[in-house]
Scaffold this motif. Structure first.
Motif, mmCIF file in Angstrom:
data_model
loop_
_atom_site.group_PDB
_atom_site.id
_atom_site.type_symbol
_atom_site.label_atom_id
_atom_site.label_comp_id
_atom_site.label_asym_id
_atom_site.label_seq_id
_atom_site.Cartn_x
_atom_site.Cartn_y
_atom_site.Cartn_z
ATOM 1 N N GLY A 70 44.242 57.527 47.169
ATOM 2 C CA GLY A 70 44.269 58.978 46.997
ATOM 3 C C GLY A 70 42.954 59.581 47.448
ATOM 4 O O GLY A 70 41.965 58.883 47.691
ATOM 5 N N ASN A 71 42.941 60.900 47.572
ATOM 6 C CA ASN A 71 41.741 61.576 48.064
ATOM 7 C C ASN A 71 41.305 62.748 47.194
ATOM 8 O O ASN A 71 40.589 63.635 47.639
ATOM 9 C CB ASN A 71 41.973 62.069 49.498
ATOM 10 C CG ASN A 71 43.190 62.977 49.603
ATOM 11 O OD1 ASN A 71 43.878 63.247 48.624
ATOM 12 N ND2 ASN A 71 43.459 63.449 50.807
ATOM 13 N N MET A 72 41.726 62.775 45.942
ATOM 14 C CA MET A 72 41.360 63.878 45.041
ATOM 15 C C MET A 72 41.277 63.350 43.616
ATOM 16 O O MET A 72 42.211 62.725 43.112
ATOM 17 C CB MET A 72 42.401 65.002 45.133
ATOM 18 C CG MET A 72 42.237 66.100 44.097
ATOM 19 S SD MET A 72 43.444 67.435 44.284
ATOM 20 C CE MET A 72 44.996 66.531 44.111
ATOM 21 N N LEU A 73 40.142 63.601 42.955
ATOM 22 C CA LEU A 73 40.007 63.185 41.561
ATOM 23 C C LEU A 73 39.389 64.304 40.743
ATOM 24 O O LEU A 73 38.646 65.149 41.246
ATOM 25 C CB LEU A 73 39.198 61.890 41.441
ATOM 26 C CG LEU A 73 37.725 61.825 41.852
ATOM 27 C CD1 LEU A 73 36.807 62.404 40.789
ATOM 28 C CD2 LEU A 73 37.329 60.381 42.122
ATOM 29 N N LEU A 74 39.702 64.276 39.466
ATOM 30 C CA LEU A 74 39.188 65.241 38.500
ATOM 31 C C LEU A 74 38.049 64.585 37.736
ATOM 32 O O LEU A 74 38.148 63.421 37.336
ATOM 33 C CB LEU A 74 40.317 65.659 37.548
ATOM 34 C CG LEU A 74 39.979 66.685 36.464
ATOM 35 C CD1 LEU A 74 39.712 68.053 37.097
ATOM 36 C CD2 LEU A 74 41.131 66.789 35.467
ATOM 37 N N ARG A 75 36.955 65.326 37.538
ATOM 38 C CA ARG A 75 35.774 64.762 36.887
ATOM 39 C C ARG A 75 35.082 65.840 36.066
ATOM 40 O O ARG A 75 35.375 67.043 36.210
ATOM 41 C CB ARG A 75 34.808 64.209 37.938
ATOM 42 C CG ARG A 75 34.304 65.255 38.908
ATOM 43 C CD ARG A 75 33.275 64.714 39.874
ATOM 44 N NE ARG A 75 32.838 65.717 40.827
ATOM 45 C CZ ARG A 75 31.905 66.631 40.580
ATOM 46 N NH1 ARG A 75 31.312 66.664 39.382
ATOM 47 N NH2 ARG A 75 31.560 67.517 41.489
ATOM 48 N N PRO A 76 34.140 65.452 35.202
ATOM 49 C CA PRO A 76 33.361 66.462 34.471
ATOM 50 C C PRO A 76 32.405 67.183 35.414
ATOM 51 O O PRO A 76 31.927 66.622 36.399
ATOM 52 C CB PRO A 76 32.587 65.637 33.435
ATOM 53 C CG PRO A 76 33.283 64.320 33.379
ATOM 54 C CD PRO A 76 33.876 64.092 34.729
ATOM 55 N N GLY A 77 32.108 68.439 35.102
ATOM 56 C CA GLY A 77 31.133 69.193 35.867
ATOM 57 C C GLY A 77 29.714 68.852 35.442
ATOM 58 O O GLY A 77 29.473 68.290 34.372
#
Length: 365
Positions: A191-198
């Motif tokens: 995949g090419n999109m991940l969610l992470r903390p700012g």
């Protein structure tokens, strides 16, 4: 590859004494988003900003670049007239700045200092010596202390302190901006999109990677709304009820080009266990047999206790044709006596029936 000496200069009315602590400095060629040519400037990394001077002795800087708008930092592999020079592309929210270091070693060290100040974490994937890594760790500690003293009521930024509400998508990873880029680049098939903390600890971010003559990274801020839900902070904000809708919205907006990052962790194919040898006490790792375990013998069916003695047994009813079937003429056969020797009651009934039939015939005549 030694670090440039860090000297905090000051002079009558000079600005350097008022700047944050200087972590690294040296000459860089700089070309900003609106500049047509590069300029060779003495560059100082002070706090979370780059300050540019005309030369190393100047006390007044000519430009300042605040790194709080940092987006990405990547190598520029295009050729330069100076074959030893090494280029960097510093992507900011307001544009792209190109920097050129004297050589590859200097570029690697500049990257280490920049990432350390931006992420407040020593990058482990750069080619640096142990002494240089120790120097970067000292910079991280100093910058954390500096920010803590500026905001005493607020904890220092941490990429892992964001509070998550609701169900978390499987593409969420508790990593920094730099670590997210490394993950996406090392595992392009996942995949090419991940969610992470700012970085601010109060928001989230989505990091994406695409190929365009090399890796192109983009970062999108995702904030929680006071009334509930989330919003993707772009030019036209996109409201979403849940984090799953945030990911779905980005997939939909890009016509499926962006796909969630799902890293499949390896699993064991065999069952192993550790046991100790009774003789020498040595512990050994064993592999359990892969063949199926033998089944326990099946118990015999439970026999109904009424099946052999009770007339209420569930056994099928006997065939009634045996009463009319020919019976052997043996005098000793009991069935012959049962059929050919009727009981006295049967004989009486037959005689009464015979008498009634004779009276009926006589009355009819």
């Amino acid at each position: 590859m030694a670090a440039a000496p860090v000297r905090q200069r000051s002079g009558p009315g000079g600005q350097r004494a008022q700047l944050p602590p200087c972590y690294y400095e040296g000459y860089l060629e700089k070309r900003g988003p609106k500049e047509k040519a590069s300029r060779r400037l003495w560059t100082c990394l002070c706090g979370n900003s780059l300050y540019f001077f005309n030369n190393a002795k100047d006390t007044h800087y000519v430009e300042k670049l605040d790194l709080s708008g940092f987006v990405s930092l990547k190598d520029d592999c295009s050729r330069d007239r100076n074959l030893e020079a090494a280029r960097l592309i510093l992507q900011m929210k307001d544009g792209e700045t190109k920097l050129t270091a004297p050589n590859l070693e200097s570029r690697e060290l500049w990257k280490g200092f920049l990432y350390s100040v931006i992420d407040l974490n020593v990058p482990s994937y750069l080619t640096l010596l142990p002494g240089q890594l120790q120097m970067l760790q000292e910079v991280v500690d100093k910058e954390r202390a500096r920010r803590r003293s500026r905001n005493p009521a607020r904890a220092p930024p941490s990429p892992l302190s964001v509070p998550l509400v609701g169900e978390i998508p499987p593409c969420f990873r508790p990593v920094s901006r730099t670590e997210a880029e490394v993950l996406l680049e090392r595992h392009p098939d996942c995949g090419n999109m991940l969610l992470r903390p700012g970085r601010d600890g109060c928001s989230l971010a989505v990091t994406t990677r695409q190929d365009l003559n090399g890796s192109v990274f983009r970062h999108y801020r995702v904030t929680q709304r006071d009334q509930g839900g989330y919003v993707i902070d772009v030019e036209n904000p996109i409201p979403c009820a849940t984090l799953h809708e945030v990911i779905d919205a980005l997939v939909e907006k890009t016509a499926g080009t962006l796909q969630p990052f799902l890293l499949e962790e390896p699993y064991e194919e065999n069952i192993t266990y550790v046991s100790a040898n009774d003789e020498n006490g040595e512990r050994i790792l064993h592999t359990a047999p892969s063949s199926p375990l033998p089944r326990a013998p099946a118990l015999p069916p439970k026999q109904d206790r009424w099946s052999s003695s009770s007339p209420l047994s569930r056994s099928p009813a006997p065939d009634r044709r045996i009463l009319t079937s020919p019976v052997p003429a043996s005098p000793s056969n009991p069935m012959r006596r049962l059929i050919l020797s009727p009981s006295p009651l049967t004989q009486t009934l037959n005689e009464e029936l015979k008498m009634k039939l004779e009276k009926r015939r006589a009355s009819q005549e």
